[in-house]
Scaffold this motif. Structure first.
Motif, PDB file in Angstrom:
ATOM      1  N   GLN A  74       0.671  -1.241  -0.290  1.00 54.97           N
ATOM      2  CA  GLN A  74       0.455   0.338  -0.138  1.00 54.97           C
ATOM      3  C   GLN A  74       0.480   1.273   0.304  1.00 54.97           C
ATOM      4  N   MET A  75       1.562   1.132   0.051  1.00 52.46           N
ATOM      5  CA  MET A  75       2.948   2.305   0.907  1.00 52.46           C
ATOM      6  C   MET A  75       3.654   2.112  -0.602  1.00 52.46           C
ATOM      7  N   GLY A  76       3.806   1.660  -1.429  1.00 46.57           N
ATOM      8  CA  GLY A  76       4.501   1.383  -2.984  1.00 46.57           C
ATOM      9  C   GLY A  76       6.072   0.647  -2.270  1.00 46.57           C
ATOM     10  N   ILE A  77       5.657   0.449  -1.813  1.00 41.41           N
ATOM     11  CA  ILE A  77       6.914  -1.049  -1.042  1.00 41.41           C
ATOM     12  C   ILE A  77       6.725  -2.144  -1.482  1.00 41.41           C
ATOM     13  N   ASP A  78       7.546  -2.454  -2.994  1.00 36.66           N
ATOM     14  CA  ASP A  78       7.610  -3.803  -3.898  1.00 36.66           C
ATOM     15  C   ASP A  78       9.440  -4.541  -2.623  1.00 36.66           C
ATOM     16  N   VAL A  79       9.253  -6.026  -2.377  1.00 38.73           N
ATOM     17  CA  VAL A  79       9.702  -5.821  -1.606  1.00 38.73           C
ATOM     18  C   VAL A  79      10.151  -7.942  -2.510  1.00 38.73           C
ATOM     19  N   GLU A  80      11.353  -7.971  -2.365  1.00 43.53           N
ATOM     20  CA  GLU A  80      11.723  -9.458  -3.710  1.00 43.53           C
ATOM     21  C   GLU A  80      12.493 -10.295  -2.862  1.00 43.53           C
ATOM     22  N   GLU A  81      12.511 -11.787  -2.501  1.00 40.51           N
ATOM     23  CA  GLU A  81      13.677 -12.108  -2.753  1.00 40.51           C
ATOM     24  C   GLU A  81      14.592 -12.378  -3.466  1.00 40.51           C
ATOM     25  N   LEU A  82      16.268 -12.702  -3.224  1.00 44.00           N
ATOM     26  CA  LEU A  82      16.576 -13.121  -4.670  1.00 44.00           C
ATOM     27  C   LEU A  82      17.363 -14.083  -4.478  1.00 44.00           C
ATOM     28  N   ASP A  83      17.172 -15.038  -4.905  1.00 42.55           N
ATOM     29  CA  ASP A  83      18.403 -16.615  -5.396  1.00 42.55           C
ATOM     30  C   ASP A  83      19.814 -16.488  -5.520  1.00 42.55           C
ATOM     31  N   ALA A  84      20.489 -15.259  -4.587  1.00 40.78           N
ATOM     32  CA  ALA A  84      21.905 -15.030  -4.577  1.00 40.78           C
ATOM     33  C   ALA A  84      22.951 -16.086  -4.865  1.00 40.78           C
ATOM     34  N   GLU A  85      23.906 -16.572  -4.567  1.00 40.87           N
ATOM     35  CA  GLU A  85      24.841 -17.838  -4.400  1.00 40.87           C
ATOM     36  C   GLU A  85      25.540 -17.133  -3.701  1.00 40.87           C
ATOM     37  N   ARG A  86      25.962 -15.562  -4.501  1.00 37.34           N
ATOM     38  CA  ARG A  86      27.552 -15.016  -3.547  1.00 37.34           C
ATOM     39  C   ARG A  86      27.712 -13.631  -4.005  1.00 37.34           C
ATOM     40  N   VAL A  87      27.650 -12.379  -2.941  1.00 41.52           N
ATOM     41  CA  VAL A  87      27.744 -11.451  -2.934  1.00 41.52           C
ATOM     42  C   VAL A  87      29.364 -11.114  -1.904  1.00 41.52           C
ATOM     43  N   VAL A  88      29.592  -9.770  -3.225  1.00 41.72           N
ATOM     44  CA  VAL A  88      31.192  -9.413  -2.995  1.00 41.72           C
ATOM     45  C   VAL A  88      30.860  -7.749  -2.975  1.00 41.72           C
ATOM     46  N   ILE A  89      31.926  -7.258  -1.795  1.00 41.57           N
ATOM     47  CA  ILE A  89      31.560  -5.842  -1.736  1.00 41.57           C
ATOM     48  C   ILE A  89      32.843  -5.130  -1.216  1.00 41.57           C
ATOM     49  N   GLU A  90      33.449  -4.509  -2.581  1.00 39.57           N
ATOM     50  CA  GLU A  90      35.017  -3.948  -2.391  1.00 39.57           C
ATOM     51  C   GLU A  90      34.485  -2.665  -2.046  1.00 39.57           C
ATOM     52  N   THR A  91      35.402  -2.385  -1.116  1.00 40.42           N
ATOM     53  CA  THR A  91      35.476  -1.559   0.153  1.00 40.42           C
ATOM     54  C   THR A  91      36.314  -0.731  -0.803  1.00 40.42           C
ATOM     55  N   ALA A  92      36.575   0.520   0.178  1.00 40.41           N
ATOM     56  CA  ALA A  92      37.894   1.672   0.049  1.00 40.41           C
ATOM     57  C   ALA A  92      38.830   1.231   0.042  1.00 40.41           C
ATOM     58  N   ASP A  93      39.511   0.408   1.381  1.00 39.55           N
ATOM     59  CA  ASP A  93      40.222   0.616   1.990  1.00 39.55           C
ATOM     60  C   ASP A  93      41.051  -1.015   0.732  1.00 39.55           C
ATOM     61  N   GLY A  94      40.204  -1.681   0.217  1.00 45.00           N
ATOM     62  CA  GLY A  94      40.610  -2.902   0.240  1.00 45.00           C
ATOM     63  C   GLY A  94      40.275  -4.180   0.456  1.00 45.00           C
ATOM     64  N   ASP A  95      39.304  -4.273   1.627  1.00 43.43           N
ATOM     65  CA  ASP A  95      39.290  -5.108   2.193  1.00 43.43           C
ATOM     66  C   ASP A  95      38.323  -5.782   1.794  1.00 43.43           C
ATOM     67  N   ASP A  96      37.511  -6.559   1.097  1.00 40.84           N
ATOM     68  CA  ASP A  96      36.156  -7.109   0.007  1.00 40.84           C
ATOM     69  C   ASP A  96      35.780  -7.516   1.547  1.00 40.84           C
ATOM     70  N   LEU A  97      34.660  -7.972   1.238  1.00 41.67           N
ATOM     71  CA  LEU A  97      33.556  -9.061   1.781  1.00 41.67           C
ATOM     72  C   LEU A  97      33.679  -9.605   1.515  1.00 41.67           C
ATOM     73  N   VAL A  98      33.383 -11.364   0.917  1.00 42.05           N
ATOM     74  CA  VAL A  98      32.282 -12.281   0.212  1.00 42.05           C
ATOM     75  C   VAL A  98      31.458 -12.688   1.554  1.00 42.05           C
ATOM     76  N   PHE A  99      30.030 -12.528   0.895  1.00 43.92           N
ATOM     77  CA  PHE A  99      29.120 -14.034   0.799  1.00 43.92           C
ATOM     78  C   PHE A  99      28.976 -14.520   0.029  1.00 43.92           C
ATOM     79  N   ASP A 100      29.053 -16.228   1.107  1.00 43.32           N
ATOM     80  CA  ASP A 100      28.389 -16.773   0.060  1.00 43.32           C
ATOM     81  C   ASP A 100      26.776 -17.488   0.924  1.00 43.32           C
TER      82      ASP A 100
END
Length: 137
Positions: A18-44
């Motif tokens: 009703q508030m115009g917010i659409d939520v969707e679950e994604l079937d992600a296998e891996r997420v990588v966050i590349e940070t500015a300081d070079g320490d990347d986070l890897v989520f499996d």
């Protein structure tokens, strides 16, 4: 976000729609966050949810990073390749004692002692960081 503790999930979804917010679950296998300081986070195997609120997309990742990769050591490729020579990628332990290298470094830094002294203190306290630091001070 909306304080829906204990609210029926179906009702919450209806209110968000009703508030115009659409939520969707994604079937992600891996997420990588590349940070500015070079320490990347890897989520499996993390749970990833995409929210679209009035054209603004927001992604929520639920999980813990399996590894932290130093971009100088090859970034996410170094994590995937399992570079055992890089201590920044060693999130398990550094030997047969079962003490994670990260814990050893933290105790050594906090107590101002060498890594070998920190490791010995952690072994004596069965891996209890606070007790090890107190013992060394």
């Amino acid at each position: 976000m909306f304080g829906g503790g204990g609210m029926n999930p179906r009702k919450m979804k209806q209110m968000m729609k009703q508030m115009g917010i659409d939520v969707e679950e994604l079937d992600a296998e891996r997420v990588v966050i590349e940070t500015a300081d070079g320490d990347d986070l890897v989520f499996d195997g993390a749970q990833v949810t995409k929210m679209d609120a009035q054209g603004q997309e927001t992604y929520q990742i639920v999980g813990s990073p399996d590894a932290v990769a130093d971009a100088g050591a090859g970034g996410a490729a170094a994590v995937e390749g399992g570079d055992a020579d890089d201590p920044a990628l060693d999130d398990a332990d550094d030997g047969d004692d079962g003490i994670p290298e990260e814990d050893v470094e933290q105790v050594a830094g906090e107590a101002g002692v060498s890594k070998s002294e920190a490791r010995a203190a952690l072994e004596d306290t069965d891996g209890d960081l606070a007790a090890a630091i107190l013992d060394l001070q």
